[in-house]
Design an enzyme around this catalytic site. Structure first.
Site, PDB file in Angstrom:
ATOM      1  CG  ASP A  37      -2.235   0.733   1.025  1.00  0.00           C
ATOM      2  OD1 ASP A  37      -2.195   1.959   0.794  1.00  0.00           O
ATOM      3  OD2 ASP A  37      -3.299   0.091   1.084  1.00  0.00           O
ATOM      4  CG  ASP A  63       2.486   4.500  -6.644  1.00  0.00           C
ATOM      5  OD1 ASP A  63       1.416   4.066  -7.134  1.00  0.00           O
ATOM      6  OD2 ASP A  63       2.902   5.651  -6.838  1.00  0.00           O
ATOM      7  CB  VAL A  64      -0.854  -0.327  -7.815  1.00  0.00           C
ATOM      8  CG1 VAL A  64      -1.047  -1.210  -6.601  1.00  0.00           C
ATOM      9  CG2 VAL A  64      -1.856   0.815  -7.849  1.00  0.00           C
ATOM     10  CE1 TYR A 160     -14.005   3.105  -8.385  1.00  0.00           C
ATOM     11  CE2 TYR A 160     -16.312   2.543  -8.735  1.00  0.00           C
ATOM     12  CZ  TYR A 160     -15.103   2.305  -8.109  1.00  0.00           C
ATOM     13  OH  TYR A 160     -14.983   1.272  -7.198  1.00  0.00           O
ATOM     14  CE  LYS A 164     -12.770  -0.334  -9.271  1.00  0.00           C
ATOM     15  NZ  LYS A 164     -11.682  -1.155  -8.731  1.00  0.00           N
ATOM     16  CB  THR A 197     -14.420   0.900   2.904  1.00  0.00           C
ATOM     17  OG1 THR A 197     -14.761   1.406   1.603  1.00  0.00           O
ATOM     18  CG2 THR A 197     -14.683  -0.585   2.952  1.00  0.00           C
TER      19      THR A 197
HETATM   20  N1  NAD Z   1     -16.171   0.654  -1.078  1.00  0.00           N
HETATM   21  C1  NAD Z   1     -16.955   0.402  -2.094  1.00  0.00           C
HETATM   22  O1  NAD Z   1     -18.134   0.793  -2.082  1.00  0.00           O
HETATM   23  C2  NAD Z   1     -16.476  -0.372  -3.293  1.00  0.00           C
HETATM   24  C3  NAD Z   1     -17.431  -0.863  -4.189  1.00  0.00           C
HETATM   25  C4  NAD Z   1     -17.002  -1.556  -5.311  1.00  0.00           C
HETATM   26  C5  NAD Z   1     -15.651  -1.791  -5.527  1.00  0.00           C
HETATM   27  N2  NAD Z   1     -14.745  -1.294  -4.631  1.00  0.00           N
HETATM   28  C6  NAD Z   1     -13.333  -1.538  -4.933  1.00  0.00           C
HETATM   29  O2  NAD Z   1     -12.736  -2.294  -3.898  1.00  0.00           O
HETATM   30  C7  NAD Z   1     -11.344  -1.944  -3.765  1.00  0.00           C
HETATM   31  C8  NAD Z   1     -11.035  -1.585  -2.320  1.00  0.00           C
HETATM   32  O3  NAD Z   1     -11.854  -0.482  -1.959  1.00  0.00           O
HETATM   33  P1  NAD Z   1     -12.109  -0.027  -0.446  1.00  0.00           P
HETATM   34  O4  NAD Z   1     -13.541   0.285  -0.334  1.00  0.00           O
HETATM   35  O5  NAD Z   1     -11.472  -0.956   0.508  1.00  0.00           O
HETATM   36  O6  NAD Z   1     -11.342   1.389  -0.505  1.00  0.00           O
HETATM   37  P2  NAD Z   1     -10.291   2.072   0.512  1.00  0.00           P
HETATM   38  O7  NAD Z   1     -10.108   3.436   0.011  1.00  0.00           O
HETATM   39  O8  NAD Z   1     -10.724   1.853   1.907  1.00  0.00           O
HETATM   40  O9  NAD Z   1      -8.986   1.202   0.251  1.00  0.00           O
HETATM   41  C9  NAD Z   1      -8.241   1.303  -0.934  1.00  0.00           C
HETATM   42  C10 NAD Z   1      -6.786   1.084  -0.610  1.00  0.00           C
HETATM   43  O10 NAD Z   1      -6.029   1.240  -1.822  1.00  0.00           O
HETATM   44  C11 NAD Z   1      -4.862   1.975  -1.499  1.00  0.00           C
HETATM   45  N3  NAD Z   1      -4.286   2.638  -2.673  1.00  0.00           N
HETATM   46  C12 NAD Z   1      -4.768   3.724  -3.347  1.00  0.00           C
HETATM   47  N4  NAD Z   1      -3.912   4.091  -4.310  1.00  0.00           N
HETATM   48  C13 NAD Z   1      -2.858   3.236  -4.249  1.00  0.00           C
HETATM   49  C14 NAD Z   1      -1.654   3.101  -4.993  1.00  0.00           C
HETATM   50  N5  NAD Z   1      -1.336   3.950  -5.985  1.00  0.00           N
HETATM   51  N6  NAD Z   1      -0.809   2.095  -4.674  1.00  0.00           N
HETATM   52  C15 NAD Z   1      -1.117   1.237  -3.663  1.00  0.00           C
HETATM   53  N7  NAD Z   1      -2.231   1.327  -2.918  1.00  0.00           N
HETATM   54  C16 NAD Z   1      -3.093   2.312  -3.214  1.00  0.00           C
HETATM   55  C17 NAD Z   1      -5.322   2.976  -0.446  1.00  0.00           C
HETATM   56  O11 NAD Z   1      -4.244   3.539   0.261  1.00  0.00           O
HETATM   57  C18 NAD Z   1      -6.235   2.107   0.403  1.00  0.00           C
HETATM   58  O12 NAD Z   1      -5.546   1.459   1.431  1.00  0.00           O
HETATM   59  C19 NAD Z   1     -11.113  -0.811  -4.760  1.00  0.00           C
HETATM   60  O13 NAD Z   1     -10.571  -1.327  -5.954  1.00  0.00           O
HETATM   61  C20 NAD Z   1     -12.507  -0.276  -5.016  1.00  0.00           C
HETATM   62  O14 NAD Z   1     -12.619   0.380  -6.254  1.00  0.00           O
HETATM   63  C21 NAD Z   1     -15.128  -0.615  -3.519  1.00  0.00           C
END
Ligand code: NAD
Length: 267
Positions: A37, A63-64, A160, A164, A197
């Site tokens: 992360d 950093d992805v 977004y 996806k 989240t």
């Molecule tokens: N929360 C929702 O409603 C939801 C719904 C559908 C899909 N998602 C997907 O699920 C996944 C996780 O989401 P979440 O809700 O846990 O979000 P979150 O924001 O709580 O967690 C995302 C994590 O990704 C990390 N991140 C961001 N940019 C980064 C980078 N460049 N390099 C490495 N790490 C990085 C952040 O620091 C964070 O820890 C995401 O791909 C999101 O798009 C979330």
């Protein structure tokens, strides 16, 4: 069911949220977990909590969007755990601005994290997953975090949604490519509804902003109404699905999308 004993998993963006909960459940299921992360403090804390609960965990800065960062993170994982069986491409960011409102920089950032991040992660992990896949009964596994926004259109977050949708089809295409090449790597996606989240909170805030208000209670209520099951999702709801897809119990699944959305896309 859903055991991961002896397996090594790498999860991007797992300092918190869905990724953090998945790392916890994977460790409980017997996997050694590496968390990558940009949130170093939070990521180290998550790894410490997993270890305190009796699991094996490693935190690495990642950093992805940067190829060299993936190479270093996976090298550290292999050094500590000796191989790689599971990749969870979970890191992602949200942008709830309309086509006319988002800046080009914001779009490029969204693409860098949500799309380039998944491509780079897949490429970097590939040789390691191939190696373990040869000796594992059901092969290695990649689980990509897509979304309901990668299945149906979104009124308020078209950019977004575009990223996806890309993850949804990249999942199917890599499943086919790796199958054709005999790599023994299953690739599946998971499609969460709105999950409570930090990102979930951010969606309520940005949707309110897009509608010209500050009323996040109202946008939360609107989101809730789109989930016939009567509640928003919790990180654990999604983590359980990811653990299943990564486990040998999903041994006949590849190129699939597991929808965990409280009925959001049923209507
Ligand atoms: N929360 C929702 O409603 C939801 C719904 C559908 C899909 N998602 C997907 O699920 C996944 C996780 O989401 P979440 O809700 O846990 O979000 P979150 O924001 O709580 O967690 C995302 C994590 O990704 C990390 N991140 C961001 N940019 C980064 C980078 N460049 N390099 C490495 N790490 C990085 C952040 O620091 C964070 O820890 C995401 O791909 C999101 O798009 C979330």
């Amino acid at each position: 069911m859903n055991r991961l004993d002896g397996k090594v998993a790498f999860l991007s963006g797992a300092a918190r949220g869905i990724g953090g909960e998945t790392a916890r459940l994977m460790a409980q299921a017997g996997a050694k977990v590496a968390i990558g992360d940009v949130l170093d403090e939070r990521g180290r804390q998550t790894a410490r909590e997993i270890e305190a609960a009796g699991g094996e965990a490693l935190y690495v800065s990642l950093d992805v969007t940067q190829e060299a960062s993936w190479t270093a993170a996976l090298a550290a994982t292999l050094k500590k755990f000796g191989g790689l069986d599971i990749l969870v491409n979970n890191a992602g960011i949200f942008n709830g601005k309309g086509v006319e409102d988002a800046t080009l920089d914001e779009w490029h950032r969204l693409v860098a994290v949500n799309l380039t991040g998944v491509v780079l992660g897949t490429r970097a992990a590939l040789p390691h997953l191939r190696e373990r896949g040869q000796t594992s009964p059901h092969g290695s596994a990649i689980v990509n975090l897509a979304s309901v926004a990668g299945l149906v259109g979104s009124q308020l977050d078209p950019l977004y949604s575009l990223t996806k949708g890309g993850v949804t089809l990249f999942t199917k295409s890599t499943a086919l490519e790796f199958g054709r090449k005999g790599y023994r790597i299953r690739v599946n996606s998971i499609h969460p509804g709105v999950i409570d989240t930090d990102m979930g909170q951010q969606t309520f805030a940005m949707r309110a902003q897009a509608l010209g208000t500050n009323d996040t209670t109202a946008t939360r209520k609107t989101s809730l109404a789109m989930h016939p099951i009567g509640r928003l999702g919790e990180a654990e709801d999604i983590a359980k699905g990811i653990v299943f897809l990564a486990s040998d119990d999903a041994g006949f699944m590849t190129g699939s999308g597991l929808v965990v959305d409280g009925g959001y896309t049923a209507q």
